[in-house]
Design a protein around this motif. Structure first.
Motif, PDB file in Angstrom:
ATOM      1  N   ASP A  65      94.174  80.220  14.483  1.00  0.00           N
ATOM      2  CA  ASP A  65      92.881  80.384  15.151  1.00  0.00           C
ATOM      3  C   ASP A  65      92.048  81.517  14.572  1.00  0.00           C
ATOM      4  OD1 ASP A  65      93.500  78.303  16.955  1.00  0.00           O
ATOM      5  OD2 ASP A  65      94.483  79.696  18.324  1.00  0.00           O
ATOM      6  N   MET A  66      92.361  81.987  13.361  1.00  0.00           N
ATOM      7  CA  MET A  66      91.604  83.081  12.754  1.00  0.00           C
ATOM      8  C   MET A  66      90.738  82.539  11.624  1.00  0.00           C
ATOM      9  SD  MET A  66      93.698  86.529  13.060  1.00  0.00           S
ATOM     10  CE  MET A  66      94.957  86.393  11.840  1.00  0.00           C
ATOM     11  N   PHE A  67      89.536  83.122  11.538  1.00  0.00           N
ATOM     12  CA  PHE A  67      88.588  82.733  10.505  1.00  0.00           C
ATOM     13  C   PHE A  67      87.956  83.981   9.929  1.00  0.00           C
ATOM     14  CE2 PHE A  67      88.972  79.184  13.300  1.00  0.00           C
ATOM     15  CZ  PHE A  67      88.920  78.075  12.470  1.00  0.00           C
ATOM     16  N   GLU A  68      87.775  83.976   8.604  1.00  0.00           N
ATOM     17  CA  GLU A  68      87.050  85.057   7.945  1.00  0.00           C
ATOM     18  C   GLU A  68      85.664  84.528   7.609  1.00  0.00           C
ATOM     19  OE1 GLU A  68      87.940  88.251   4.515  1.00  0.00           O
ATOM     20  OE2 GLU A  68      87.841  86.166   3.812  1.00  0.00           O
ATOM     21  N   VAL A  69      84.654  85.292   7.996  1.00  0.00           N
ATOM     22  CA  VAL A  69      83.265  84.941   7.694  1.00  0.00           C
ATOM     23  C   VAL A  69      82.725  86.025   6.775  1.00  0.00           C
ATOM     24  CG1 VAL A  69      80.968  84.558   8.647  1.00  0.00           C
ATOM     25  CG2 VAL A  69      82.984  83.755   9.898  1.00  0.00           C
ATOM     26  N   GLU A  70      82.166  85.599   5.640  1.00  0.00           N
ATOM     27  CA  GLU A  70      81.606  86.530   4.667  1.00  0.00           C
ATOM     28  C   GLU A  70      80.089  86.386   4.630  1.00  0.00           C
ATOM     29  OE1 GLU A  70      85.189  86.556   1.367  1.00  0.00           O
ATOM     30  OE2 GLU A  70      83.514  85.175   1.103  1.00  0.00           O
ATOM     31  N   LEU A  71      79.432  87.514   4.616  1.00  0.00           N
ATOM     32  CA  LEU A  71      77.979  87.585   4.485  1.00  0.00           C
ATOM     33  C   LEU A  71      77.711  88.278   3.157  1.00  0.00           C
ATOM     34  CD1 LEU A  71      75.294  87.067   5.915  1.00  0.00           C
ATOM     35  CD2 LEU A  71      75.586  89.245   7.082  1.00  0.00           C
TER      36      LEU A  71
END
Length: 169
Positions: A65-71
């Motif tokens: 249930d973990m997600f990495e979001v990159e900006l």
């Protein structure tokens, strides 16, 4: 007093009908680069620089249930003679735990809401970096990630009327 049926009690015990949960586990700078290739001349420029800004969002599953979001934000300032005054590249990320999120809401959260949370912090990093590089702080305007996402859906041919959103961000 209301009593649960055995089927309803089992569904609750197995996590069915659980309320969606979102947690921000961490925010961090993954990569930061600042270049001032024409210093000290660039620090004494006359006139306003032309500033080009590019923003990209990337999201990936980290399991459990973990997600990495990159900006990713790239900003380049050009002097009136077209020499580069400065270039800054930032890859700012957040680690999110998304539990019991409906599949159709996953991509919109990762591409719209998560970057909206990360953006003010990335904006501050860019501002501090340009100020520390000898320039006035670059204060990025707020970004409407919702409109960008809708434009992306239209470009993919998945307008609002389709009722289906891809699960991979």
């Amino acid at each position: 007093m209301n009593q649960l049926t055995p089927e309803a009690a089992e569904a609750l015990a197995n996590g069915a009908d659980a309320a969606p949960q979102v947690a921000i586990l961490a925010q961090y700078v993954k990569d930061l680069s600042f270049e001032n290739p024409n210093a000290p001349g660039s620090l004494q420029m006359q006139g306003q620089p032309r500033i080009d800004i590019n923003v990209n969002v990337n999201a990936r599953s980290g399991g459990d249930d973990m997600f990495e979001v990159e900006l990713k934000i790239d900003a380049t300032a050009k002097m009136p003679d077209d020499k580069t005054a400065f270039a800054v590249e930032l890859l700012y990320a957040g680690l999110f735990r998304l539990k019991d999120i409906p599949q159709e809401a996953l991509e919109p959260f990762l591409i719209v809401e998560a970057p909206r949370v990360l953006f003010p912090f990335a904006r501050r990093v860019i501002s501090d970096c340009t100020r520390d590089g000898g320039f006035p702080p670059l204060m990025l305007e707020p970004i409407d990630f919702g409109s960008l996402y809708l434009n992306q859906l239209e470009a993919r041919g998945e307008g609002l009327g389709s009722g289906e959103v891809a699960g991979n961000a």
